[in-house]
Write a protein that holds these residues in place. Sequence first.
Motif, PDB file in Angstrom:
ATOM      1  N   TYR A   1       2.910  -3.158  -8.704  1.00  0.00           N
ATOM      2  CA  TYR A   1       3.206  -2.638  -7.244  1.00  0.00           C
ATOM      3  C   TYR A   1       3.757  -3.724  -6.343  1.00  0.00           C
ATOM      4  CZ  TYR A   1       1.302   1.988  -8.323  1.00  0.00           C
ATOM      5  OH  TYR A   1       0.975   3.021  -8.940  1.00  0.00           O
ATOM      6  N   GLY A   2       3.207  -4.933  -6.560  1.00  0.00           N
ATOM      7  CA  GLY A   2       3.617  -6.274  -5.745  1.00  0.00           C
ATOM      8  C   GLY A   2       5.226  -6.327  -6.113  1.00  0.00           C
ATOM      9  N   LYS A   3       5.582  -6.223  -7.140  1.00  0.00           N
ATOM     10  CA  LYS A   3       6.977  -6.537  -7.841  1.00  0.00           C
ATOM     11  C   LYS A   3       7.966  -5.186  -7.085  1.00  0.00           C
ATOM     12  CE  LYS A   3      10.263  -7.131 -11.662  1.00  0.00           C
ATOM     13  NZ  LYS A   3      10.071  -7.080 -13.136  1.00  0.00           N
ATOM     14  N   LYS A   4       7.560  -4.057  -7.110  1.00  0.00           N
ATOM     15  CA  LYS A   4       8.000  -2.866  -6.598  1.00  0.00           C
ATOM     16  C   LYS A   4       8.351  -2.905  -4.922  1.00  0.00           C
ATOM     17  CE  LYS A   4       7.840   2.149  -6.719  1.00  0.00           C
ATOM     18  NZ  LYS A   4       7.021   3.292  -7.091  1.00  0.00           N
TER      19      LYS A   4
ATOM     20  N   GLU B   1      -6.153   0.744  -1.280  1.00  0.00           N
ATOM     21  CA  GLU B   1      -6.770   0.945   0.021  1.00  0.00           C
ATOM     22  C   GLU B   1      -7.917   0.298   0.179  1.00  0.00           C
ATOM     23  OE1 GLU B   1      -5.261   1.691   2.842  1.00  0.00           O
ATOM     24  OE2 GLU B   1      -3.466   2.830   2.366  1.00  0.00           O
ATOM     25  N   LEU B   2      -8.912   0.767  -0.963  1.00  0.00           N
ATOM     26  CA  LEU B   2     -10.404   0.408  -0.688  1.00  0.00           C
ATOM     27  C   LEU B   2     -10.310  -1.175  -0.875  1.00  0.00           C
ATOM     28  CD1 LEU B   2     -12.988   1.666  -0.245  1.00  0.00           C
ATOM     29  CD2 LEU B   2     -13.318   1.722  -2.759  1.00  0.00           C
TER      30      LEU B   2
ATOM     31  N   ASP C   1      -4.409   4.759  -7.882  1.00  0.00           N
ATOM     32  CA  ASP C   1      -4.000   3.626  -7.546  1.00  0.00           C
ATOM     33  C   ASP C   1      -3.895   3.456  -6.079  1.00  0.00           C
ATOM     34  OD1 ASP C   1      -3.654   3.213 -10.310  1.00  0.00           O
ATOM     35  OD2 ASP C   1      -1.374   3.452 -10.175  1.00  0.00           O
ATOM     36  N   LYS C   2      -3.312   4.342  -5.306  1.00  0.00           N
ATOM     37  CA  LYS C   2      -3.416   4.179  -3.714  1.00  0.00           C
ATOM     38  C   LYS C   2      -4.775   3.877  -3.432  1.00  0.00           C
ATOM     39  CE  LYS C   2      -1.795   5.264   0.328  1.00  0.00           C
ATOM     40  NZ  LYS C   2      -0.903   4.445   1.189  1.00  0.00           N
TER      41      LYS C   2
ATOM     42  N   LEU D   1       0.863  -1.219   0.050  1.00  0.00           N
ATOM     43  CA  LEU D   1      -0.064   0.062   0.146  1.00  0.00           C
ATOM     44  C   LEU D   1       0.915   1.315   0.075  1.00  0.00           C
ATOM     45  CD1 LEU D   1      -2.935  -0.884   2.473  1.00  0.00           C
ATOM     46  CD2 LEU D   1      -2.836  -1.071  -0.044  1.00  0.00           C
ATOM     47  N   LYS D   2       2.050   1.219   0.281  1.00  0.00           N
ATOM     48  CA  LYS D   2       2.978   2.313   0.474  1.00  0.00           C
ATOM     49  C   LYS D   2       3.458   2.785  -1.058  1.00  0.00           C
ATOM     50  CE  LYS D   2       4.869   1.729   4.833  1.00  0.00           C
ATOM     51  NZ  LYS D   2       6.087   1.030   5.783  1.00  0.00           N
ATOM     52  N   GLN D   3       3.445   1.736  -1.956  1.00  0.00           N
ATOM     53  CA  GLN D   3       4.245   1.759  -3.411  1.00  0.00           C
ATOM     54  C   GLN D   3       3.530   3.011  -4.241  1.00  0.00           C
ATOM     55  OE1 GLN D   3       6.920   0.323  -3.599  1.00  0.00           O
ATOM     56  NE2 GLN D   3       6.123  -0.564  -1.606  1.00  0.00           N
TER      57      GLN D   3
END
Length: 296
Positions: free
Chosen positions: A229-232, A139-140, A134-135, A121-123
């Motif tokens: 984002y998972g990879k990041k 989050e939702l 995206d954030k 969620l920080k990405q």
Amino acid sequence: MQRLIEEFILKLHSEKNTSSNTEVSYKRDLTKLFIYLNNSYSTDNISDITKEELEGYISSLETIGRAPTTISRNIASMKAFFGYLYQEGYITDNPASDMKSPKIEKKAPEILSINEIDDLLKQPSRNTPKELRDKSMLELLYATGMRVSELITLKVNDVNINYEFVVCHDRKRDRQIPFGTEAKNALVAYLKDGRESLLGENKDSDVLYPNCSGREMSRQGFWKLIKAYGKKAGIKSDITPHTLRHSFATHLVENGADLKAVQQMLGHSDISTTQMYMTPASRRVREVYEKAHPKA
């Protein structure tokens, strides 16, 4: 063949209220089946199709390494389609009636730890319209456990920011799901500084989370987004949009949430589906109870 498939899909849609995902899967499975039958057996007449030919197709899927779940879904598609043809009088014998699906080992759903969720969620950390969107979406999704199809089709009026809940729509019923402060803050920031820019010329659109062209985002688009984002975030496990749904449910149950309430939030029609999120100890207690209690 294609006409019969279209008729079958229309019947499913009108009489059984099937989801668009189910209809797409049936259509794809059956189209591939008939391409195989044409190439392998030159089958033109629907009445000439035999059980052996259908089993030959299933064998071909096994040969190329298709998963048992995929094979089981293909068999389900065949059985439903040929059952329809038989009922409608297109065929006098149903070649799929006795086909058996492979046994599928039930696996625990893939979940992320709370630390991995935090990292994910920080990405989206930059204040660009896309990353604000995206954030808010991530989050939702974690805050509510909704399906990705529900997330990408949300309208602005489906979200009540003041009372912190979202209304999810499926074909059978609507449901309200609460969300917390983090999801609310991300949503407020996105609506203030992100959404209008993404809409571009589509200012009148009521889509909550448009893509970069101002239109409704696709499932594939969000799938790519969460993978990136998972990879990041350095998450090693195979992350999908459903991973956040599984994580949402598991974390709630682990922290003492009532299973019935989790069922309602997830939109499961049967609580047995929700029971997969019980801890191993809880599942063991239930198994012992069901085996031993005379009225279980």
